[in-house]
Design an enzyme around this catalytic site. Structure first.
Site, PDB file in Angstrom:
ATOM      1  N   ARG A 180       0.809  -1.218   0.000  1.00 45.44           N
ATOM      2  CA  ARG A 180       0.000   0.000   0.000  1.00 45.44           C
ATOM      3  C   ARG A 180       0.847   1.276   0.000  1.00 45.44           C
ATOM      4  O   ARG A 180       0.474   2.281   0.598  1.00 45.44           O
ATOM      5  CB  ARG A 180      -0.964   0.016   1.196  1.00 45.44           C
ATOM      6  CG  ARG A 180      -1.944  -1.147   1.227  1.00 45.44           C
ATOM      7  CD  ARG A 180      -2.822  -1.198  -0.013  1.00 45.44           C
ATOM      8  NE  ARG A 180      -3.645  -2.396   0.022  1.00 45.44           N
ATOM      9  CZ  ARG A 180      -3.294  -3.564  -0.522  1.00 45.44           C
ATOM     10  NH1 ARG A 180      -2.147  -3.679  -1.176  1.00 45.44           N
ATOM     11  NH2 ARG A 180      -4.081  -4.607  -0.452  1.00 45.44           N
ATOM     12  N   SER A 257     -10.938   0.305   2.682  1.00 44.88           N
ATOM     13  CA  SER A 257     -10.337  -0.078   3.963  1.00 44.88           C
ATOM     14  C   SER A 257      -9.646   1.135   4.573  1.00 44.88           C
ATOM     15  O   SER A 257      -8.767   1.733   3.948  1.00 44.88           O
ATOM     16  CB  SER A 257      -9.328  -1.209   3.753  1.00 44.88           C
ATOM     17  OG  SER A 257      -9.983  -2.371   3.301  1.00 44.88           O
ATOM     18  N   GLU A 363      -5.024   4.062   5.694  1.00 48.81           N
ATOM     19  CA  GLU A 363      -4.736   3.857   4.276  1.00 48.81           C
ATOM     20  C   GLU A 363      -5.059   5.081   3.419  1.00 48.81           C
ATOM     21  O   GLU A 363      -4.335   5.359   2.461  1.00 48.81           O
ATOM     22  CB  GLU A 363      -5.506   2.632   3.765  1.00 48.81           C
ATOM     23  CG  GLU A 363      -5.148   2.239   2.355  1.00 48.81           C
ATOM     24  CD  GLU A 363      -5.663   0.877   1.972  1.00 48.81           C
ATOM     25  OE1 GLU A 363      -6.002   0.697   0.793  1.00 48.81           O
ATOM     26  OE2 GLU A 363      -5.724  -0.019   2.842  1.00 48.81           O
TER      27      GLU A 363
END
Length: 372
Positions: A180, A257, A363
Site C-alpha cells: 500500500r 479499507s 490507508e
C-alpha cells in the site's frame, strides 16, 4: 479564491488555458466518502498538455490533484487552492503473441478497464475487480486485493514532474512499490498521466483462500478469468465495497479499507501475541501471515472487531460508523462530517493499541486534516 486574489488576477490566470472553470466546487461531491468542504476552483484536464497548462496557470498555489476521489479524507473546511481533476483517457493495447503491453490513461475508471481487459482475454487483473477510483491512482498506493497487487503487473508509468514541468516515463522499479505504498504516495511532486501494464493470457492462479473457497477450487489452482472477476465482485458487494450506479448502499460511502494490515517485527509481534492471549486466552489462534522480509502481517479487521468495534459500531452521534458489512470500512451515514470520521478513526486506533499493543495506520490520503 482567496480575498487577496482579485477577479482581474483570476481572469489573467484563466486566459492561460481555454477550458471553462467553475468558481467553486464542493469536494464532498467528488469523493466516495461524500465528505469535504469547498474549493475555490476546479478544472478537469484530459491530456498531458492540459495538465501542464493547468499547473502553469495555478503556479504558486496549493493545488489539489484529484482522480476518482476514492481514497481521500478531506477537511470540512475544504481546501484554499484550486483542484485539478485528472481525466486523461484511452486504453492502448500492443500485443505480442500471448503477451501485451497495455497503456491506460490515468483518468480511466479502474474497474471499467479491468472489465475491458478481462473481456479481451487477458489475465491477472480479475482479483483487482471492483476497486473504485481512477487507473492513475493504482500505483500510488500499490492497490491490491485477493492475493494480487498492481506491482505484479505494472511495467511503467508516465509522470508529469510538477517541479520541472517534464513529462517522462518511469519504470515500475523506480516507484519502490511496497504494501500500500510507493514513492508517489504522500508527495505532490509528480502526477501520473498513464500506466502501462504487462499482461498475458496465462490462466490466473488463485492464491487467496477466501477467493478459492468462493470459486470452489483449491488454493494454488487456476480458474477462468471471468469466473474470478464475478467471484471478486460478489465478495466485494457482500462487504459494501462496490460502487454501482443506481444502487444506494450507505456502506459504500467510504474510502475503502481505512486501516492497513499491521506488519510487525519480532519484538512487536511478541508484544501483540502476549496481549492477544492475555485478552482471549492462551490457546487463542488469530490470522497471521509471514512476509518476504521476515516480519509478520496481522489482520487489522480481526484486531478491530475484537477490540470492541464490531460491524455497525456507531461513531459520534451515529452520523458515521463502522460499515455493517466490513469491519475495515468507516462510513458516512449521510449526515456525517470529516471531524466525526476522524474521531471514530482515533477511537478505533487507540482502542486497538490499548488492547493489543498494535498501532494501526490509515490507508487513505488526508487533505487539510491529520489523524494524529
Amino acid at each position: 479564491m482567496s480575498p487577496a486574489t482579485s477577479e482581474a488576477d483570476r481572469r489573467q490566470r484563466l486566459s492561460l488555458y481555454p477550458w471553462p472553470v467553475p468558481t467553486s466546487v464542493r469536494l464532498a461531491d467528488l469523493t466516495t466518502l461524500r465528505l469535504g468542504g469547498p474549493a475555490p476552483e476546479l478544472v478537469t484536464v484530459t491530456t498531458a498538455d492540459e495538465v501542464a497548462g493547468a499547473m502553469r496557470a495555478f503556479a504558486g498555489q496549493d493545488v489539489l490533484v484529484l482522480g476518482g476521489g476514492s481514497n481521500l479524507v478531506v477537511a470540512d473546511a475544504g481546501v484554499p487552492g484550486p483542484v485539478v481533476r485528472i481525466a486523461v483517457s484511452g486504453v492502448r493495447i500492443a500485443e505480442d503473441g500471448d503477451a501485451a503491453l497495455v497503456t491506460v490513461g490515468a483518468g480511466e475508471d479502474w474497474d471499467d478497464v479491468v472489465a475491458q481487459l478481462v473481456d479481451a482475454g487477458f489475465t491477472g487483473l480479475a482479483p483487482l475487480s471492483g476497486i473504485p477510483g481512477s487507473s492513475g491512482a493504482t500505483p500510488v498506493q500499490n492497490v491490491g486485493a485477493y492475493g494480487t497487487e498492481i506491482s505484479e503487473l505494472l511495467e511503467s508509468v508516465t509522470l508529469y514532474d510538477r517541479l520541472t514541468g517534464e513529462v517522462r516515463s518511469a519504470p515500475a522499479a523506480e516507484l519502490e512499490l511496497a504494501y500500500r505504498s510507493s514513492i508517489l504516495r504522500g508527495t505532490a511532486r509528480a502526477i501520473v498521466l498513464d500506466i502501462t501494464l504487462a499482461l498475458t493470457r496465462i490462466p490466473t492462479t488463485v492464491a487467496y483462500a477466501e477467493l478459492a473457497r468462493t470459486l470452489g477450487v483449491a488454493p494454488g489452482a487456476t480458474a477462468p478469468e471471468h469466473r474470478i472477476r464475478e467471484a471478486v465482485l460478489a465478495l466485494r458487494r457482500s462487504k459494501g465495497m462496490v460502487i454501482e450506479a443506481g444502487v444506494d448502499d450507505p456502506d459504500t460511502r467510504s474510502a475503502g479499507s481505512f486501516f492497513t494490515n499491521p506488519i510487525l517485527d519480532e519484538a512487536q509481534l511478541a508484544a501483540a501475541d502476549a496481549a492477544i492471549r492475555a485478552a482471549h486466552g492462551p490457546d487463542t489462534t488469530y490470522p497471521r501471515y509471514p512476509t518476504a522480509d521476515g516480519r509478520t502481517k496481522l489482520s487489522a479487521a480481526w484486531l478491530i472487531e475484537r477490540a470492541g468495534f464490531a460491524k455497525g459500531y456507531d461513531g459520534p452521534g451515529g452520523r458515521v460508523g463502522v460499515s455493517t458489512k466490513h469491519t475495515l470500512a468507516l462510513v458516512n451515514r449521510g449526515a456525517g462530517s470529516t471531524a466525526d470520521l476522524l474521531a471514530l478513526a482515533r477511537e478505533i486506533r487507540d482502542g486497538v493499541r490499548e488492547r493489543f499493543k498494535v498501532r494501526l495506520h490509515p490507508e487513505p490520503v488526508f487533505v487539510g486534516v491529520q489523524l494524529d
